[in-house]
Scaffold this active site. Structure first.
Site, PDB file in Angstrom:
ATOM      1  N   LYS A  88       0.830  -1.053   0.323  1.00  0.00           N
ATOM      2  CA  LYS A  88       0.161  -0.057   0.510  1.00  0.00           C
ATOM      3  C   LYS A  88       0.606   1.381   0.149  1.00  0.00           C
ATOM      4  O   LYS A  88       1.111   2.034  -0.406  1.00  0.00           O
ATOM      5  CB  LYS A  88      -0.575   0.444   1.322  1.00  0.00           C
ATOM      6  CG  LYS A  88      -1.407   1.471   1.744  1.00  0.00           C
ATOM      7  CD  LYS A  88      -2.368   1.391   2.640  1.00  0.00           C
ATOM      8  CE  LYS A  88      -1.887   1.399   4.258  1.00  0.00           C
ATOM      9  NZ  LYS A  88      -1.844   2.918   4.163  1.00  0.00           N
ATOM     10  N   ASN A  89       2.089   0.713   1.193  1.00  0.00           N
ATOM     11  CA  ASN A  89       2.521   2.292   0.957  1.00  0.00           C
ATOM     12  C   ASN A  89       3.887   2.706  -0.033  1.00  0.00           C
ATOM     13  O   ASN A  89       4.599   4.037  -0.158  1.00  0.00           O
ATOM     14  CB  ASN A  89       3.718   2.496   2.390  1.00  0.00           C
ATOM     15  CG  ASN A  89       2.158   2.941   3.816  1.00  0.00           C
ATOM     16  OD1 ASN A  89       1.352   2.786   3.556  1.00  0.00           O
ATOM     17  ND2 ASN A  89       2.820   2.381   4.843  1.00  0.00           N
ATOM     18  N   CYS A  94      -4.863   7.842   9.578  1.00  0.00           N
ATOM     19  CA  CYS A  94      -5.322   6.949  10.518  1.00  0.00           C
ATOM     20  C   CYS A  94      -5.273   8.558  11.871  1.00  0.00           C
ATOM     21  O   CYS A  94      -4.224   9.045  11.801  1.00  0.00           O
ATOM     22  CB  CYS A  94      -4.749   6.292  11.137  1.00  0.00           C
ATOM     23  SG  CYS A  94      -5.057   4.869   9.876  1.00  0.00           S
ATOM     24  N   ARG A 131       0.084  13.988  13.455  1.00  0.00           N
ATOM     25  CA  ARG A 131       0.031  13.407  12.161  1.00  0.00           C
ATOM     26  C   ARG A 131      -0.210  15.240  10.980  1.00  0.00           C
ATOM     27  O   ARG A 131      -0.367  15.515   9.980  1.00  0.00           O
ATOM     28  CB  ARG A 131      -0.982  12.691  11.278  1.00  0.00           C
ATOM     29  CG  ARG A 131      -0.869  11.728  11.478  1.00  0.00           C
ATOM     30  CD  ARG A 131      -1.434  10.436  11.474  1.00  0.00           C
ATOM     31  NE  ARG A 131      -0.228  10.119   9.928  1.00  0.00           N
ATOM     32  CZ  ARG A 131      -0.746   9.188   9.761  1.00  0.00           C
ATOM     33  NH1 ARG A 131      -1.438   9.051   9.577  1.00  0.00           N
ATOM     34  NH2 ARG A 131       0.134   8.537   8.566  1.00  0.00           N
ATOM     35  N   ASP A 143       4.196  20.099   8.568  1.00  0.00           N
ATOM     36  CA  ASP A 143       4.879  20.424   8.927  1.00  0.00           C
ATOM     37  C   ASP A 143       6.692  20.861   8.156  1.00  0.00           C
ATOM     38  O   ASP A 143       6.805  21.932   7.081  1.00  0.00           O
ATOM     39  CB  ASP A 143       5.230  21.651  10.088  1.00  0.00           C
ATOM     40  CG  ASP A 143       6.294  20.067  11.351  1.00  0.00           C
ATOM     41  OD1 ASP A 143       5.274  19.236  10.950  1.00  0.00           O
ATOM     42  OD2 ASP A 143       6.914  20.123  11.212  1.00  0.00           O
ATOM     43  N   ASP A 164       4.135   0.432  12.214  1.00  0.00           N
ATOM     44  CA  ASP A 164       3.042   0.450  11.583  1.00  0.00           C
ATOM     45  C   ASP A 164       3.346  -1.672  12.139  1.00  0.00           C
ATOM     46  O   ASP A 164       1.887  -2.674  11.838  1.00  0.00           O
ATOM     47  CB  ASP A 164       2.858   0.087   9.956  1.00  0.00           C
ATOM     48  CG  ASP A 164       2.961   1.099   9.363  1.00  0.00           C
ATOM     49  OD1 ASP A 164       3.348   1.380   8.745  1.00  0.00           O
ATOM     50  OD2 ASP A 164       2.783   2.620  10.201  1.00  0.00           O
ATOM     51  N   ARG A 166      -8.639  -0.830   4.345  1.00  0.00           N
ATOM     52  CA  ARG A 166      -7.586   0.373   3.978  1.00  0.00           C
ATOM     53  C   ARG A 166      -6.762  -0.186   3.969  1.00  0.00           C
ATOM     54  O   ARG A 166      -5.806   0.651   2.860  1.00  0.00           O
ATOM     55  CB  ARG A 166      -7.252   1.526   4.934  1.00  0.00           C
ATOM     56  CG  ARG A 166      -8.828   2.540   4.873  1.00  0.00           C
ATOM     57  CD  ARG A 166      -8.088   3.745   6.240  1.00  0.00           C
ATOM     58  NE  ARG A 166      -7.249   3.827   5.855  1.00  0.00           N
ATOM     59  CZ  ARG A 166      -6.788   5.099   6.242  1.00  0.00           C
ATOM     60  NH1 ARG A 166      -7.082   5.582   7.984  1.00  0.00           N
ATOM     61  NH2 ARG A 166      -5.912   6.453   5.633  1.00  0.00           N
TER      62      ARG A 166
HETATM   63  C1  EPZ Z   1       4.032   6.843   6.591  1.00  0.00           C
HETATM   64  O1  EPZ Z   1       3.194   7.791   7.203  1.00  0.00           O
HETATM   65  C2  EPZ Z   1       2.906   5.063   6.424  1.00  0.00           C
HETATM   66  N1  EPZ Z   1       1.915   5.609   5.852  1.00  0.00           N
HETATM   67  C3  EPZ Z   1       2.348   5.171   7.869  1.00  0.00           C
HETATM   68  O2  EPZ Z   1       2.302   4.074   7.127  1.00  0.00           O
HETATM   69  C4  EPZ Z   1       3.714   4.597   8.548  1.00  0.00           C
HETATM   70  O3  EPZ Z   1       3.506   4.075  10.551  1.00  0.00           O
HETATM   71  C5  EPZ Z   1       4.876   6.251   9.124  1.00  0.00           C
HETATM   72  O4  EPZ Z   1       4.752   6.578   7.524  1.00  0.00           O
HETATM   73  C6  EPZ Z   1       5.883   5.831   9.408  1.00  0.00           C
HETATM   74  O5  EPZ Z   1       6.546   4.995   8.911  1.00  0.00           O
HETATM   75  C7  EPZ Z   1       2.544   6.103   4.169  1.00  0.00           C
HETATM   76  O6  EPZ Z   1       3.207   5.676   3.359  1.00  0.00           O
HETATM   77  C8  EPZ Z   1       1.039   6.790   3.338  1.00  0.00           C
HETATM   78  P1  EPZ Z   1       6.282  10.290   8.724  1.00  0.00           P
HETATM   79  P2  EPZ Z   1       3.591   9.426   6.661  1.00  0.00           P
HETATM   80  O7  EPZ Z   1       5.824  11.531   7.791  1.00  0.00           O
HETATM   81  O8  EPZ Z   1       4.105   9.451   5.644  1.00  0.00           O
HETATM   82  C9  EPZ Z   1       6.152  13.431  12.381  1.00  0.00           C
HETATM   83  C10 EPZ Z   1       0.507   2.713   7.567  1.00  0.00           C
HETATM   84  O9  EPZ Z   1      -0.761   2.153   8.896  1.00  0.00           O
HETATM   85  N2  EPZ Z   1       5.698  14.540  10.772  1.00  0.00           N
HETATM   86  O10 EPZ Z   1       7.386   9.524   8.672  1.00  0.00           O
HETATM   87  O11 EPZ Z   1       2.832  10.047   7.380  1.00  0.00           O
HETATM   88  C11 EPZ Z   1       4.907  12.685  12.353  1.00  0.00           C
HETATM   89  O12 EPZ Z   1       4.224  13.102  13.465  1.00  0.00           O
HETATM   90  C12 EPZ Z   1       0.746   4.283   7.954  1.00  0.00           C
HETATM   91  O13 EPZ Z   1      -0.003   2.046   6.506  1.00  0.00           O
HETATM   92  C13 EPZ Z   1       6.242  15.642  11.947  1.00  0.00           C
HETATM   93  O14 EPZ Z   1       5.665  15.853  12.605  1.00  0.00           O
HETATM   94  O15 EPZ Z   1       4.860   9.117   8.374  1.00  0.00           O
HETATM   95  C14 EPZ Z   1       5.285  11.092  13.165  1.00  0.00           C
HETATM   96  O16 EPZ Z   1       5.617  11.582  14.761  1.00  0.00           O
HETATM   97  C15 EPZ Z   1       0.056   4.476   9.773  1.00  0.00           C
HETATM   98  N3  EPZ Z   1       5.350  16.583  10.471  1.00  0.00           N
HETATM   99  C16 EPZ Z   1       6.883  11.124  12.420  1.00  0.00           C
HETATM  100  O17 EPZ Z   1       7.239  12.789  11.679  1.00  0.00           O
HETATM  101  C17 EPZ Z   1       5.378  16.412   9.226  1.00  0.00           C
HETATM  102  O18 EPZ Z   1       5.391  17.098   8.398  1.00  0.00           O
HETATM  103  C18 EPZ Z   1       6.640   9.989  11.370  1.00  0.00           C
HETATM  104  O19 EPZ Z   1       5.694  10.800   9.914  1.00  0.00           O
HETATM  105  C19 EPZ Z   1       5.833  14.963   8.726  1.00  0.00           C
HETATM  106  C20 EPZ Z   1       5.875  14.042   9.961  1.00  0.00           C
END
Ligand code: EPZ
Length: 419
Positions: free
Chosen positions: A22-23, A116, A121, A124, A305, A397
């Site tokens: 998916k990702n 989710c 989320r 920034d 995940d 999903r």
């Molecule tokens: C991706 O989400 C995945 N989703 C998530 O999978 C996965 O848990 C996550 O990466 C971490 O591996 C998809 O690829 C569609 P991040 P993403 O940006 O990109 C913080 C699933 O179950 N952050 O790496 O949203 C954030 O809050 C889903 O398949 C900021 O602070 O994850 C988190 O604490 C759930 N500011 C950390 O970084 C930002 O602008 C990691 O988030 C972006 C993120």
């Protein structure tokens, strides 16, 4: 409302092919926005999220059709640079399309993404990264109005190796003359797959999978075809299902490196794991032992995940385990439901202490998010008696007909509709 009805206690036996990731597919669909001509994505996974992302690409003007396991996307007719909020608010990956739309149109209007409810989320890092490329972004009434007319290649430094922000900035840099560098970027296999997909269409992306990615701007991307990687989280989910239920399961279409952090945690103390080519076999014939400590980390660390799924397994393990959730601040919502099934878990901030119990007992539980829901299914598979798991739209999903996969391995699980 659809639910799973589970009668616990069956061992899992048999063989299963793992679905496409998916990702990986979500950012690849965003990447199609950059292309001219026709794209064919083989083994296209029909998860709710990937179907929603396909609708977003259609909303921008692409013509798409699904033919057996393939999806065909005709990109020449893409002419819109705005995404409607009804679609974008359903999935996190709608924000990835921002970088792609800016690359194609030098302007964009996108709503805040969904996804989710596992934390605030924020986006920034996405915004800061795109602004480092010269984009002008104004946040008004839940929409981002973006002007990319002065974007230029640059060195972009990420405060955190965010998966989505890395993908967004990569997509925004493809056509920028000169060389863009992304420092402290995510190294997930899905990042590498996106780069491989884009490079197969004429992009010049180097060192994806390292902490510094370089992108050399090109004029355009042609059409082509691509088969994305398999889903390492679905793989890990079914490996843990085998450990929690006991049994002997072989999973096909597996990339060992992508799941090595889980294998390292469970091999020998919970089960036997063997790999031959893309076939991974798990054999579990005794109660798993506790794991002293698991900390979720960016790849190649233990994936957040898989945190709910391994928590379910540890709920019935011999001994006490500790899980520290470092990625998302609200990713323990499944704990209350596991306790309803008889688990003994104490949560303090981002740490969960799981005291293994010999048995869980069937109950009615509700999913709060995708992977938490998957964890509840695993607990139901081993709980004594009947378990109903409600709100399984969360699970749909990221798992395509999970009940069919588990039935094929001998689980007693049905999809029911509750009136
Ligand atoms: C991706 O989400 C995945 N989703 C998530 O999978 C996965 O848990 C996550 O990466 C971490 O591996 C998809 O690829 C569609 P991040 P993403 O940006 O990109 C913080 C699933 O179950 N952050 O790496 O949203 C954030 O809050 C889903 O398949 C900021 O602070 O994850 C988190 O604490 C759930 N500011 C950390 O970084 C930002 O602008 C990691 O988030 C972006 C993120």
């Amino acid at each position: 409302m659809e639910s799973f009805f589970i009668c616990g206690g069956n061992k899992l036996e048999g063989e299963l092919s793992i679905q496409t990731s998916k990702n990986a597919v979500l950012p690849i669909l965003a990447g199609c926005i950059l292309c001219e001509g026709e794209i064919v994505i083989h083994k296209f996974p029909k998860y709710d999220d990937t179907l929603t992302m396909l609708k977003i690409v259609e909303e921008l003007g692409a013509k798409t059709y699904i033919h057996d396991d393939d999806v065909v996307i005709k990109c020449d007719s893409i002419q819109k640079s705005e995404i409607p909020s009804n679609l974008a608010s359903k999935i996190r990956s709608s924000i990835f399309s921002l970088g792609a739309i800016l690359s194609r149109f030098k302007k964009a209007k996108v709503p805040y993404p969904g996804g989710c409810a596992i934390g605030a989320r924020p986006i920034d890092l996405h915004i800061k990264g795109l602004e480092q490329l010269g984009a002008k972004i104004v946040d008004k009434h839940g929409f981002l109005y973006c002007d990319g007319s002065n974007m230029k290649s640059a060195v972009v430094s990420l405060d955190f190796p965010s998966v989505g922000a890395t993908e967004n900035i990569m997509l925004a840099s493809i056509f920028l003359t000169g060389k863009t560098k992304i420092i402290n970027c995510a190294k997930e296999p899905e990042i590498v797959d996106l780069a491989n997909f884009l490079n197969s269409l004429g992009a010049k992306i180097y060192n994806a999978g390292d902490s510094v990615i370089e992108i050399e701007g090109v004029q355009s991307l042609h059409g082509g075809e691509y088969t994305p990687i398999s889903d390492r989280i679905v793989t890990g989910t079914y490996m843990l299902a085998t450990v929690i239920c006991g049994g002997n399961v072989t999973l096909n279409n597996v990339c060992y490196d992508h799941i090595a952090s889980l294998v390292h945690k469970i091999k020998n103390n919970c089960c036997k794991v063997s790999i031959k080519g893309d076939k991974l076999t798990v054999i579990a014939n005794k109660r798993p032992k506790a794991i002293s400590k698991i900390e979720t980390q960016p790849y190649p660390g233990f994936p957040t995940d898989l945190q709910p799924q391994i928590m379910s397994m540890l709920s019935i393990a011999k001994g006490t385990s500790v899980i520290v959730e470092n990625l998302f601040e609200s990713r323990f919502k499944h704990v209350s439901m596991l306790k309803k099934l008889g688990a003994d878990i104490l949560v303090n901030d981002k740490t969960a202490i799981i005291k293994g119990v010999p048995m869980l007992y069937g109950a009615n539980v509700t999913c709060c998010d995708l992977r938490g829901g998957a964890g509840l299914v695993l607990a139901g598979l081993v709980a004594k008696g009947y378990t109903t798991v409600d709100d399984i739209h969360h699970i749909d999903r990221g798992y395509y007909r999970m009940e069919k996969d588990l039935q094929a391995l001998g689980a007693n699980i049905e999809r029911i509709t509750k009136v």
